[in-house]
Design a protein around this motif. Structure first.
Motif, short mmCIF file in Angstrom:
data_model
loop_
_atom_site.label_atom_id
_atom_site.label_comp_id
_atom_site.label_asym_id
_atom_site.label_seq_id
_atom_site.Cartn_x
_atom_site.Cartn_y
_atom_site.Cartn_z
N GLY A 1 -8.67 1.19 -4.89
CA GLY A 1 -8.05 1.82 -3.72
C GLY A 1 -7.92 3.32 -3.94
N CYS A 2 -7.08 3.95 -3.15
CA CYS A 2 -6.90 5.41 -3.28
C CYS A 2 -5.59 5.79 -2.60
CB CYS A 2 -8.07 6.14 -2.62
SG CYS A 2 -8.01 7.93 -2.82
N SER A 3 -4.93 6.80 -3.16
CA SER A 3 -3.63 7.21 -2.59
C SER A 3 -3.78 8.30 -1.53
CB SER A 3 -2.72 7.71 -3.71
OG SER A 3 -3.35 8.80 -4.36
N LEU A 4 -5.02 8.78 -1.31
CA LEU A 4 -5.13 10.03 -0.53
C LEU A 4 -5.30 9.89 0.99
CD1 LEU A 4 -6.99 12.51 -2.91
CD2 LEU A 4 -4.57 12.00 -2.67
N THR A 5 -5.44 8.72 1.48
CA THR A 5 -5.41 8.47 2.93
C THR A 5 -6.25 9.42 3.82
OG1 THR A 5 -3.37 9.72 3.33
CG2 THR A 5 -3.10 7.41 2.78
N CYS A 6 -7.44 9.76 3.38
CA CYS A 6 -8.32 10.56 4.27
C CYS A 6 -8.60 9.71 5.52
CB CYS A 6 -9.62 10.92 3.57
SG CYS A 6 -9.36 11.86 2.07
N ALA A 7 -8.50 10.35 6.67
CA ALA A 7 -8.46 9.59 7.93
C ALA A 7 -9.75 8.82 8.26
CB ALA A 7 -8.15 10.54 9.07
N PHE A 8 -10.86 9.25 7.67
CA PHE A 8 -12.15 8.65 8.03
C PHE A 8 -12.59 7.57 7.03
CE2 PHE A 8 -12.45 12.51 5.57
CZ PHE A 8 -13.15 12.09 4.47
N CYS A 9 -11.75 7.26 6.03
CA CYS A 9 -12.22 6.50 4.87
C CYS A 9 -11.60 5.11 4.80
CB CYS A 9 -11.89 7.30 3.61
SG CYS A 9 -12.23 6.42 2.09
N ALA A 10 -12.46 4.11 4.55
CA ALA A 10 -11.97 2.72 4.46
C ALA A 10 -11.11 2.52 3.22
CB ALA A 10 -13.17 1.76 4.44
N THR A 11 -11.48 3.17 2.11
CA THR A 11 -10.67 3.03 0.88
C THR A 11 -9.28 3.61 1.08
OG1 THR A 11 -12.67 3.22 -0.45
CG2 THR A 11 -10.59 3.57 -1.59
N GLY A 12 -9.21 4.74 1.81
CA GLY A 12 -7.92 5.38 2.07
C GLY A 12 -6.94 4.45 2.77
N LYS A 13 -7.48 3.50 3.51
CA LYS A 13 -6.61 2.57 4.25
C LYS A 13 -6.00 1.50 3.34
CE LYS A 13 -8.92 3.12 8.67
NZ LYS A 13 -7.91 4.11 9.06
N MET B 1 -18.16 8.95 -6.81
CA MET B 1 -17.97 9.17 -5.39
C MET B 1 -17.62 7.84 -4.71
SD MET B 1 -20.68 11.23 -3.01
CE MET B 1 -20.92 12.72 -3.92
N GLY B 2 -17.29 6.83 -5.54
CA GLY B 2 -16.91 5.53 -4.98
C GLY B 2 -15.44 5.53 -4.62
N MET B 3 -14.80 4.37 -4.80
CA MET B 3 -13.40 4.26 -4.42
C MET B 3 -12.53 5.12 -5.35
SD MET B 3 -13.44 0.16 -4.10
CE MET B 3 -11.76 -0.07 -3.55
N GLY B 4 -11.58 5.82 -4.74
CA GLY B 4 -10.60 6.54 -5.54
C GLY B 4 -10.88 8.02 -5.70
N GLU B 5 -9.87 8.75 -6.14
CA GLU B 5 -9.99 10.19 -6.42
C GLU B 5 -10.09 10.34 -7.95
OE1 GLU B 5 -10.31 13.38 -5.13
OE2 GLU B 5 -10.21 13.79 -7.27
N PRO B 6 -11.28 10.68 -8.45
CA PRO B 6 -11.46 10.71 -9.91
C PRO B 6 -10.49 11.64 -10.64
CG PRO B 6 -13.47 11.42 -8.74
CD PRO B 6 -12.51 10.97 -7.70
N THR C 1 -14.64 15.34 -5.68
CA THR C 1 -13.19 15.34 -5.50
C THR C 1 -12.81 15.73 -4.07
OG1 THR C 1 -11.12 16.38 -6.21
CG2 THR C 1 -13.10 17.72 -6.44
N ALA C 2 -11.69 15.17 -3.62
CA ALA C 2 -11.16 15.56 -2.32
C ALA C 2 -10.49 16.94 -2.43
CB ALA C 2 -10.16 14.52 -1.83
N GLY C 3 -10.28 17.40 -3.69
CA GLY C 3 -9.76 18.76 -3.87
C GLY C 3 -8.37 18.80 -4.48
N ALA D 1 -20.04 2.14 3.84
CA ALA D 1 -18.99 3.15 3.72
C ALA D 1 -18.05 2.76 2.58
CB ALA D 1 -18.23 3.26 5.03
N CYS D 2 -17.58 3.78 1.85
CA CYS D 2 -16.75 3.55 0.67
C CYS D 2 -15.53 2.69 1.01
CB CYS D 2 -16.34 4.92 0.14
SG CYS D 2 -14.99 4.91 -0.99
N GLY D 3 -15.38 1.59 0.29
CA GLY D 3 -14.20 0.71 0.48
C GLY D 3 -14.41 -0.43 1.43
S1 SF4 Z 1 -11.65 7.48 -1.62
FE1 SF4 Z 1 -12.14 9.66 -1.33
S2 SF4 Z 1 -12.44 9.89 0.88
FE2 SF4 Z 1 -11.39 7.93 0.55
S3 SF4 Z 1 -9.19 8.39 0.78
FE3 SF4 Z 1 -9.70 8.56 -1.38
S4 SF4 Z 1 -10.20 10.73 -1.70
FE4 SF4 Z 1 -10.26 10.34 0.51
#
Ligand code: SF4
Length: 347
Positions: free
Chosen positions: A114-126, A163-168, A199-201, A339-341
């Motif tokens: 998963g991922c904690s960053l909730t980017c609005a366009f991303c399935a993993t973020g959800k 560039m897969g699931m998560g923020e490295p 990275t998302a930054g 799409a990722c996730g």
């Molecule tokens: S996996 Fe990447 S794009 Fe998706 S929410 Fe996390 S940082 Fe954002």
């Protein structure tokens, strides 16, 4: 009951003193490392040049967490998406992407469940963040994808992208440990020049990566060239705005000499106007950059829509006309859950 720890969660440097304490000679520790990280053997029994006593010692103290392929989808364009079950039955994804008529192969690996960053366009973020991946779990994705690549195409992987699931950069220690084993002569001996962290930054972690002497390539998932739009899509931008990110990336470039990539998903009538292209050109003036414009793979429940081919090409042409090195990447695996996730989230 003794809870055994996963031996792959130790770096070679952490494992050596533990085994020395048990009376292991240096060359024996070298043999074990070689089984784990070069030959990628995942059961102690098969480590044939270790004595029975050594193998028993290992089994009594450690376990080896393995990935199990749980699902695989193969796209018409050759992209292969793998879903792996971890030892605790959590699911992650990795992707094999053939590039240039199957002459090069890139593995895209996950760094977190998963991922904690909730980017609005991303399935993993959800999905939210479930847990960090251990170094061994990251490393083994490369091993598994590479195995498939060799069996299917008779070729080794040429590139690895985080560039897969998560923020490295939010799983810094384990991502770096996995890179250490991937690039080590006693591991897979992969060139750091062929590894990219996307990275998302996270500005301070970009600086740390450079200060710690890592020379991998860095890609910023930019997706918008002004703070207002980026805040809307990527909440991480509120604490890591574009000015701070550009300073961090400038530093990274100075320390490594590496060109930075900007990943830019084009969304129709959101970030694909000429004004956006103009802002992007300005951002590209700080250090050498290549912009990869990416076609969006739609995600259920997301309102953003991919740009039309016309708008996307006009956008790319503007950048090229203003001297920005630009590529346009058609989305891969449209006929699978690419799409990722998307796949990890299924079922
Ligand atoms: S996996 Fe990447 S794009 Fe998706 S929410 Fe996390 S940082 Fe954002």
């Amino acid at each position: 009951m003794v809870i055994k720890k996963d031996i792959l969660s130790y770096t070679s440097a952490e494992l050596a003193p533990i085994l020395s304490e048990l009376g292991w000679e240096k060359y024996r520790i070298g043999q074990l490392n070689s089984w784990l990280w070069k030959h990628c053997v995942r059961d102690f029994e098969s480590m044939s040049n270790l004595s029975v006593k050594h193998r028993e010692q290992l089994s009594s103290l450690f376990r080896i967490n393995k990935l199990t392929e749980d699902k695989k989808q193969i796209s018409n364009d050759g992209t292969v998406k793998f879903r792996y079950a971890l030892h605790d039955d959590k699911k992650i994804e990795s992707v094999l992407i053939p590039v240039s008529d199957d002459k090069r192969f890139t593995a895209c690996v996950s760094s977190q469940v998963g991922c904690s960053l909730t980017c609005a366009f991303c399935a993993t973020g959800k999905m939210g963040l479930t847990r960090q991946l251990a170094a061994g779990e990251i490393f083994d994705q490369v091993v598994e994808v590479n195995k498939f690549c060799e069996e299917t195409y008779d070729q080794k992987l040429s590139n690895i992208v985080f560039m897969g699931m998560g923020e490295p950069l939010l799983n810094y220690k384990n991502v770096c440990s996995s890179i250490a084993q991937l690039t080590s002569k006693d591991g897979l001996n992969f060139s750091h020049k062929r590894i990219t962290i996307s990275t998302a930054g996270i500005a301070k972690m970009i600086v740390k990566l450079a200060e710690d002497g890592w020379k991998v390539n860095l890609a910023l998932s930019l997706h918008a060239a002004d703070d207002a739009k980026r805040n809307e899509m990527m909440p991480i931008n509120e604490s890591n705005n574009l000015h701070t990110l550009m300073q961090a990336l400038k530093f990274y470039h100075r320390m490594t000499g590496n060109r930075i990539s900007f990943e830019y998903i084009a969304f129709e009538h959101f970030n694909d106007y000429e004004k956006d292209a103009k802002n992007l050109v300005k951002l590209c003036s700080h250090f050498p950059v290549i912009v990869n414009i990416i076609e969006y793979n739609p995600v259920e429940g997301v309102d953003y829509v991919k740009s039309s081919e016309d708008r996307l090409n006009t956008f790319a042409k503007y950048l090229l006309k203003h001297g920005v090195m630009t590529t346009v990447r058609k989305s891969r695996g449209k006929d699978i859950d690419a799409a990722c996730g998307q796949l990890a989230n299924k079922g």
